[in-house]
Motif scaffolding. Structure first.
Motif, PDB file in Angstrom:
ATOM      1  N   ASN A 239       0.916  -1.274  -0.007  1.00  0.00           N
ATOM      2  CA  ASN A 239       0.039  -0.031   0.130  1.00  0.00           C
ATOM      3  C   ASN A 239       0.857   1.303  -0.044  1.00  0.00           C
ATOM      4  O   ASN A 239       1.785   1.412   0.917  1.00  0.00           O
ATOM      5  N   HIS A 241      -0.332   4.374   0.327  1.00  0.00           N
ATOM      6  CA  HIS A 241      -1.098   5.207   1.100  1.00  0.00           C
ATOM      7  C   HIS A 241      -1.649   4.845   2.570  1.00  0.00           C
ATOM      8  O   HIS A 241      -1.487   3.472   2.961  1.00  0.00           O
ATOM      9  N   LEU A 242      -1.630   5.691   3.434  1.00  0.00           N
ATOM     10  CA  LEU A 242      -2.013   5.475   5.045  1.00  0.00           C
ATOM     11  C   LEU A 242      -3.385   5.918   5.149  1.00  0.00           C
ATOM     12  O   LEU A 242      -3.757   6.925   4.688  1.00  0.00           O
ATOM     13  N   SER A 243      -4.064   4.996   6.111  1.00  0.00           N
ATOM     14  CA  SER A 243      -5.225   5.452   6.499  1.00  0.00           C
ATOM     15  C   SER A 243      -5.337   6.398   7.644  1.00  0.00           C
ATOM     16  O   SER A 243      -4.284   6.528   8.195  1.00  0.00           O
ATOM     17  N   LYS A 244      -6.412   7.055   7.909  1.00  0.00           N
ATOM     18  CA  LYS A 244      -6.338   7.699   9.196  1.00  0.00           C
ATOM     19  C   LYS A 244      -5.895   7.374  10.122  1.00  0.00           C
ATOM     20  O   LYS A 244      -5.278   7.874  11.137  1.00  0.00           O
ATOM     21  N   LYS A 245      -6.358   6.161  10.684  1.00  0.00           N
ATOM     22  CA  LYS A 245      -5.838   5.124  11.845  1.00  0.00           C
ATOM     23  C   LYS A 245      -4.345   5.217  11.923  1.00  0.00           C
ATOM     24  O   LYS A 245      -3.743   5.137  12.873  1.00  0.00           O
ATOM     25  N   GLU A 246      -3.880   4.585  10.570  1.00  0.00           N
ATOM     26  CA  GLU A 246      -2.436   4.275  10.490  1.00  0.00           C
ATOM     27  C   GLU A 246      -1.628   5.508  10.813  1.00  0.00           C
ATOM     28  O   GLU A 246      -0.493   5.729  11.391  1.00  0.00           O
ATOM     29  N   ARG A 247      -2.147   6.679  10.170  1.00  0.00           N
ATOM     30  CA  ARG A 247      -1.438   7.982  10.472  1.00  0.00           C
ATOM     31  C   ARG A 247      -1.204   8.324  11.830  1.00  0.00           C
ATOM     32  O   ARG A 247      -0.404   8.894  12.281  1.00  0.00           O
ATOM     33  N   GLU A 248      -2.454   8.054  12.665  1.00  0.00           N
ATOM     34  CA  GLU A 248      -2.457   8.638  14.011  1.00  0.00           C
ATOM     35  C   GLU A 248      -1.344   7.905  14.696  1.00  0.00           C
ATOM     36  O   GLU A 248      -0.778   8.238  15.495  1.00  0.00           O
ATOM     37  N   ARG A 250       1.182   6.182  13.716  1.00  0.00           N
ATOM     38  CA  ARG A 250       2.481   6.530  13.236  1.00  0.00           C
ATOM     39  C   ARG A 250       3.061   7.803  14.024  1.00  0.00           C
ATOM     40  O   ARG A 250       3.982   7.880  14.498  1.00  0.00           O
ATOM     41  N   ASP A 251       2.250   8.726  14.061  1.00  0.00           N
ATOM     42  CA  ASP A 251       2.376  10.028  14.705  1.00  0.00           C
ATOM     43  C   ASP A 251       2.491   9.934  16.251  1.00  0.00           C
ATOM     44  O   ASP A 251       3.334  10.638  16.955  1.00  0.00           O
ATOM     45  N   SER A 252       1.892   8.931  16.883  1.00  0.00           N
ATOM     46  CA  SER A 252       1.859   8.740  18.353  1.00  0.00           C
ATOM     47  C   SER A 252       3.054   8.003  18.734  1.00  0.00           C
ATOM     48  O   SER A 252       3.206   7.795  19.811  1.00  0.00           O
TER      49      SER A 252
END
Length: 300
Positions: A239, A241-248, A250-252
């Motif tokens: 993949n 692209h990242l989904s919204k959950k995957e992006r959160e 990663r940021d945390s």
């Protein structure tokens, strides 16, 4: 720029090939020099005088001084009109002329001369003619000298070609595309940066130069607006692209090499019951404790 090569003077090296012959361009430049009122000397070694003059009108032919080394290159017939020293003798004789006007010397061809003369001898003669305003030992001034040398570079190794290239003020390498001839022109001038450009041209039947624009580049096939474009990422095994959950997530995530303020406080604050350590230092006899001159022990 192709039609102004002779105004620069010096050695102009015409490098042709089996596919793109250069004698037609040589004759076109010879005609242009004759029309400008210059003295034009032809050293014909590779083709006969009749073949070289073919295509010129009588006015141009009357202005050409032809030195025929094709019919009897070694002067076996012992004719009186033959110049002593062969082609190089003719070059030296042209150099010692008394007329100060501009002169164009066409060598047809340098390849023939390289096959019959040592490369160093030919290069020395070309240098003497094209790089000096007066001949050695002769104080009489001469005008601008342009030497047109036709070279069939496929007949020679990199050594002779490189030697002649280093002598040339201007190199013209013939090529082409789609049946249209082109000339890649490299100019070298003292205390200036070399310049190069490509000129497209054709030779008319009367050996006049016709400068042209290059052939058009083949048009790319246009895409049909009614056909939707294909997404190249549809059949990937990963993949992009990242989904919204995957992006959160990663940021945390706190990476191990990140030194956060919480980790800094935890390291600086001693824990209850944690033993403290001390460093005891006893100065040595050679220790330098003078803070005003910390380099006192270096014996400078």
């Amino acid at each position: 720029m192709l039609d102004s090569l002779l105004s620069l003077g010096g050695l102009v090296l015409l490098r042709d090939s089996v596919e793109w012959e250069g004698r037609s361009l040589l004759k076109a430049l010879v005609k242009k020099s004759a029309l400008c009122g210059e003295q034009v000397h032809i050293l014909g070694c590779e083709v006969s005088e009749e073949e070289f003059r073919e295509g010129f009108d009588s006015d141009i032919n009357n202005r050409l001084v032809y030195h025929d080394f094709f019919r009897d290159p070694l002067n076996w017939s012992k004719t009186e009109e033959a110049l002593p020293g062969g082609p190089l003798g003719a070059l030296r004789a042209i150099c010692k002329r008394t007329d100060p006007g501009p002169v164009t010397i066409a060598l047809d061809s340098l390849s023939w001369l390289l096959l019959h003369l040592p490369c160093t001898t030919l290069c020395q003669a070309l240098h003497a003619v094209s790089h000096q305003d007066s001949c050695p030992g002769d104080s009489s001034p001469v005008g601008k000298v342009s030497v047109l040398g036709l070279l069939h570079e496929e007949l020679h190794g990199p050594g002779p070609v490189g030697a002649l290239s280093s002598l040339a003020q201007t190199e013209v390498t013939l090529g082409g595309r789609k049946g249209q001839a082109s000339a890649h022109i490299l100019c070298r001038r003292p205390r200036q940066r070399p310049t190069d450009q490509t000129q497209w041209f054709s030779i008319l039947p009367d050996f006049s130069l016709d400068l042209q624009e290059g052939p058009s580049v083949e048009s790319q096939p246009c895409s049909d607006p009614h056909i939707p474009p294909v997404d190249p990422t549809t059949h990937l095994t990963f993949n992009l692209h990242l989904s919204k959950k995957e992006r959160e997530a990663r940021d945390s995530l706190i990476l191990p090499f990140q030194f956060s303020s919480e980790k800094q406080q935890a390291l600086l604050r001693p824990r209850p019951g944690q033993a403290t350590s001390h460093i005891f230092y006893e100065p040595d006899a050679y220790d330098d404790l003078d803070q005003e001159d910390p380099d006192d022990d270096l014996d400078i």
